[in-house]
Design a protein around this motif. Structure first.
Motif, PDB file in Angstrom:
ATOM      1  N   GLY A  43       1.105  -0.955  -0.153  1.00  0.00           N
ATOM      2  CA  GLY A  43       0.138   0.414   0.158  1.00  0.00           C
ATOM      3  C   GLY A  43       0.676   0.897   0.075  1.00  0.00           C
ATOM      4  O   GLY A  43       0.683   2.440   0.455  1.00  0.00           O
ATOM      5  N   PHE A  44       2.067   1.182  -0.285  1.00  0.00           N
ATOM      6  CA  PHE A  44       3.256   2.579  -0.524  1.00  0.00           C
ATOM      7  C   PHE A  44       2.266   3.792  -1.053  1.00  0.00           C
ATOM      8  O   PHE A  44       1.485   3.058  -2.499  1.00  0.00           O
ATOM      9  CB  PHE A  44       4.758   1.664  -0.603  1.00  0.00           C
ATOM     10  CG  PHE A  44       5.055   1.565  -0.104  1.00  0.00           C
ATOM     11  CD1 PHE A  44       5.014   0.848   1.716  1.00  0.00           C
ATOM     12  CD2 PHE A  44       6.471   1.199   0.402  1.00  0.00           C
ATOM     13  CE1 PHE A  44       5.503   0.434   2.622  1.00  0.00           C
ATOM     14  CE2 PHE A  44       7.370   1.027   1.135  1.00  0.00           C
ATOM     15  CZ  PHE A  44       6.712   0.245   2.520  1.00  0.00           C
ATOM     16  N   ARG A  45       2.091   4.769  -1.179  1.00  0.00           N
ATOM     17  CA  ARG A  45       2.138   5.905  -1.559  1.00  0.00           C
ATOM     18  C   ARG A  45       3.484   6.476  -1.672  1.00  0.00           C
ATOM     19  O   ARG A  45       4.464   6.674  -0.904  1.00  0.00           O
ATOM     20  CB  ARG A  45       0.535   6.419  -0.980  1.00  0.00           C
ATOM     21  CG  ARG A  45      -0.228   4.918  -0.776  1.00  0.00           C
ATOM     22  CD  ARG A  45      -0.787   4.833  -2.327  1.00  0.00           C
ATOM     23  NE  ARG A  45      -2.086   4.583  -1.920  1.00  0.00           N
ATOM     24  CZ  ARG A  45      -1.828   3.083  -2.307  1.00  0.00           C
ATOM     25  NH1 ARG A  45      -0.960   2.250  -2.580  1.00  0.00           N
ATOM     26  NH2 ARG A  45      -3.271   2.509  -2.352  1.00  0.00           N
ATOM     27  N   VAL A  46       3.374   7.871  -2.696  1.00  0.00           N
ATOM     28  CA  VAL A  46       3.698   8.660  -2.872  1.00  0.00           C
ATOM     29  C   VAL A  46       3.940   9.608  -1.276  1.00  0.00           C
ATOM     30  O   VAL A  46       4.712  10.528  -1.283  1.00  0.00           O
ATOM     31  CB  VAL A  46       4.052  10.004  -4.044  1.00  0.00           C
ATOM     32  CG1 VAL A  46       4.625  10.768  -3.660  1.00  0.00           C
ATOM     33  CG2 VAL A  46       3.952   8.802  -5.768  1.00  0.00           C
ATOM     34  N   ILE A  47       2.879   9.552  -1.232  1.00  0.00           N
ATOM     35  CA  ILE A  47       2.797  10.685   0.362  1.00  0.00           C
ATOM     36  C   ILE A  47       2.444   9.096   1.355  1.00  0.00           C
ATOM     37  O   ILE A  47       1.364   9.088   1.740  1.00  0.00           O
ATOM     38  CB  ILE A  47       1.287  11.659   0.401  1.00  0.00           C
ATOM     39  CG1 ILE A  47       1.723  12.459  -0.208  1.00  0.00           C
ATOM     40  CG2 ILE A  47       1.673  12.280   1.629  1.00  0.00           C
ATOM     41  CD1 ILE A  47       0.359  13.414  -0.843  1.00  0.00           C
ATOM     42  N   PRO A  48       3.646   9.439   1.896  1.00  0.00           N
ATOM     43  CA  PRO A  48       3.686   8.436   2.724  1.00  0.00           C
ATOM     44  C   PRO A  48       2.663   8.512   4.396  1.00  0.00           C
ATOM     45  O   PRO A  48       2.698   9.512   4.519  1.00  0.00           O
ATOM     46  CB  PRO A  48       4.992   7.947   3.192  1.00  0.00           C
ATOM     47  CG  PRO A  48       5.779   9.072   3.822  1.00  0.00           C
ATOM     48  CD  PRO A  48       5.089   9.761   2.072  1.00  0.00           C
ATOM     49  N   LYS A  49       2.083   7.061   4.884  1.00  0.00           N
ATOM     50  CA  LYS A  49       1.287   6.968   5.893  1.00  0.00           C
ATOM     51  C   LYS A  49       2.237   7.060   6.759  1.00  0.00           C
ATOM     52  O   LYS A  49       3.252   6.518   5.802  1.00  0.00           O
ATOM     53  CB  LYS A  49       0.005   5.656   5.440  1.00  0.00           C
ATOM     54  CG  LYS A  49      -0.729   6.911   4.985  1.00  0.00           C
ATOM     55  CD  LYS A  49      -2.009   5.103   4.574  1.00  0.00           C
ATOM     56  CE  LYS A  49      -3.045   6.008   3.766  1.00  0.00           C
ATOM     57  NZ  LYS A  49      -3.608   4.768   3.822  1.00  0.00           N
ATOM     58  N   GLN A  50       2.139   6.447   8.044  1.00  0.00           N
ATOM     59  CA  GLN A  50       3.118   6.408   9.022  1.00  0.00           C
ATOM     60  C   GLN A  50       3.900   5.660   8.950  1.00  0.00           C
ATOM     61  O   GLN A  50       5.275   5.704   9.531  1.00  0.00           O
ATOM     62  CB  GLN A  50       1.958   7.196  10.895  1.00  0.00           C
ATOM     63  CG  GLN A  50       2.673   6.336  12.116  1.00  0.00           C
ATOM     64  CD  GLN A  50       2.048   6.741  13.151  1.00  0.00           C
ATOM     65  OE1 GLN A  50       1.226   6.737  13.166  1.00  0.00           O
ATOM     66  NE2 GLN A  50       2.913   6.785  13.670  1.00  0.00           N
ATOM     67  N   SER A  51       3.031   3.812   9.261  1.00  0.00           N
ATOM     68  CA  SER A  51       3.914   2.899   8.687  1.00  0.00           C
ATOM     69  C   SER A  51       4.585   3.316   7.860  1.00  0.00           C
ATOM     70  O   SER A  51       5.520   2.570   7.992  1.00  0.00           O
ATOM     71  CB  SER A  51       2.575   1.096   7.810  1.00  0.00           C
ATOM     72  OG  SER A  51       1.822   1.843   7.159  1.00  0.00           O
ATOM     73  N   GLU A  56      10.910   3.128   5.400  1.00  0.00           N
ATOM     74  CA  GLU A  56      11.532   4.111   5.021  1.00  0.00           C
ATOM     75  C   GLU A  56      12.150   4.311   5.304  1.00  0.00           C
ATOM     76  O   GLU A  56      13.351   4.510   5.315  1.00  0.00           O
ATOM     77  CB  GLU A  56      10.670   4.803   4.372  1.00  0.00           C
ATOM     78  CG  GLU A  56       9.701   4.217   2.918  1.00  0.00           C
ATOM     79  CD  GLU A  56       8.903   5.507   2.010  1.00  0.00           C
ATOM     80  OE1 GLU A  56       9.146   6.708   3.323  1.00  0.00           O
ATOM     81  OE2 GLU A  56       8.431   5.467   1.290  1.00  0.00           O
ATOM     82  N   THR A  57      12.180   4.531   6.929  1.00  0.00           N
ATOM     83  CA  THR A  57      13.138   5.106   8.380  1.00  0.00           C
ATOM     84  C   THR A  57      14.072   4.380   8.309  1.00  0.00           C
ATOM     85  O   THR A  57      15.102   4.066   8.463  1.00  0.00           O
ATOM     86  CB  THR A  57      12.282   5.714   8.875  1.00  0.00           C
ATOM     87  OG1 THR A  57      11.689   6.990   8.890  1.00  0.00           O
ATOM     88  CG2 THR A  57      13.847   6.084  10.188  1.00  0.00           C
ATOM     89  N   ALA A  58      13.270   3.444   8.458  1.00  0.00           N
ATOM     90  CA  ALA A  58      14.870   1.570   8.780  1.00  0.00           C
ATOM     91  C   ALA A  58      15.127   1.091   8.058  1.00  0.00           C
ATOM     92  O   ALA A  58      16.484   0.390   7.778  1.00  0.00           O
ATOM     93  CB  ALA A  58      13.376   0.587   9.400  1.00  0.00           C
ATOM     94  N   VAL A  59      14.869   1.425   6.919  1.00  0.00           N
ATOM     95  CA  VAL A  59      15.577   1.180   5.191  1.00  0.00           C
ATOM     96  C   VAL A  59      16.967   1.611   5.195  1.00  0.00           C
ATOM     97  O   VAL A  59      17.459   1.411   5.172  1.00  0.00           O
ATOM     98  CB  VAL A  59      14.665   0.912   3.983  1.00  0.00           C
ATOM     99  CG1 VAL A  59      15.281   0.940   2.842  1.00  0.00           C
ATOM    100  CG2 VAL A  59      13.450  -0.060   4.001  1.00  0.00           C
ATOM    101  N   PHE A  60      16.326   3.433   5.288  1.00  0.00           N
ATOM    102  CA  PHE A  60      17.126   4.236   5.337  1.00  0.00           C
ATOM    103  C   PHE A  60      18.720   4.389   6.161  1.00  0.00           C
ATOM    104  O   PHE A  60      19.354   3.935   6.301  1.00  0.00           O
ATOM    105  CB  PHE A  60      16.778   6.022   5.015  1.00  0.00           C
ATOM    106  CG  PHE A  60      15.825   6.057   4.460  1.00  0.00           C
ATOM    107  CD1 PHE A  60      16.382   5.577   2.439  1.00  0.00           C
ATOM    108  CD2 PHE A  60      14.624   6.941   4.142  1.00  0.00           C
ATOM    109  CE1 PHE A  60      15.561   5.991   1.437  1.00  0.00           C
ATOM    110  CE2 PHE A  60      13.538   7.229   3.449  1.00  0.00           C
ATOM    111  CZ  PHE A  60      14.360   6.793   1.885  1.00  0.00           C
TER     112      PHE A  60
END
Length: 222
Positions: A43-51, A56-60
């Motif tokens: 369900g990933f979107r261009v404007i990210p939700k909290q989850s 993305e923060t974990a991946v970065f």
């Protein structure tokens, strides 16, 4: 007679190939991780939700850690090292669940992971430096060091797998002994300690893999 921790129970055969409980558990964990990642990212979107922002923060964060260790852009190594870390976390902690033996507590899984790291070091080394320059690196500081350099590559991969196996296997064994002697509630502190050890060992294995790959591509001095 007590069963050796180096032996795994064979569940069934695929033709002439025996499939042990460790292999079956590993397949199950891989399927669970793949399904979980698919569900978490579909369900990933261009404007990210909290989850999505958390993922993305974990991946970065993982990418930045790899870049800091390897000393160059982490993009080529993120898929391998990131997947390796996630699998190790899940595999190490799976032993806390009742009735499940952590696959990293059996010799074949750490050996397979160490082999993957060993082959990846040479793959990335040849890919980034070229075949001849990479092979010439084994002649430094002089050609007489060739046997020792080759032996060093083998022994460090062996120790990488054995370190993971020894730590996870010993934790599982201690918890099993205490559980058999003291009942259900007393081992809880030891299980919490096992979770900590599992996380630390996953981190150490992944960091060492990144260091070895960094040495292979020439970004880190061996």
């Amino acid at each position: 007679m007590n069963e050796s921790p180096l032996r795994s129970t064979v569940l069934f055969h695929l033709g002439f190939i025996p499939v042990s409980g460790t292999v079956a558990t590993t397949w199950g964990l891989m399927a669970a991780i793949a399904a979980g990642c698919w569900l978490a990212t579909r369900g990933f979107r261009v404007i990210p939700k909290q989850s999505q922002a958390m993922i993305e923060t974990a991946v970065f964060g993982i990418e930045e850690q790899i870049a800091a260790i390897v000393g160059r852009d982490a993009s080529p190594f993120l898929a391998l090292l990131g997947t390796l870390f996630i699998f190790l976390v899940v595999a190490n902690l799976s032993g806390v669940l009742p009735g499940i033996k952590a696959p990293t507590a059996a010799i074949e899984t750490p050996a397979a992971l160490a082999t993957i790291v060993f082959l990846s070091v040479h793959y990335y080394g040849i890919r980034f430096r070229g075949l001849v320059p990479y092979l010439k690196g084994y002649l430094k500081p002089n050609p007489f060091m060739l046997p020792l350099n080759i032996l060093s590559e083998i022994t460090r991969s062996f120790s990488l797998g054995m370190r993971l196996f020894g730590n996870i296997m010993s934790d599982d064994l201690v918890i099993a002994i205490i559980l058999a002697l003291a009942g259900l509630l007393v081992p809880i502190p030891f299980m919490l300690f096992a979770i900590l050890v599992g996380l630390v060992q996953a981190y150490i294995f992944s960091v060492l893999a990144a260091v070895y790959i960094g040495g292979g591509v020439g970004a880190i001095e061996k």
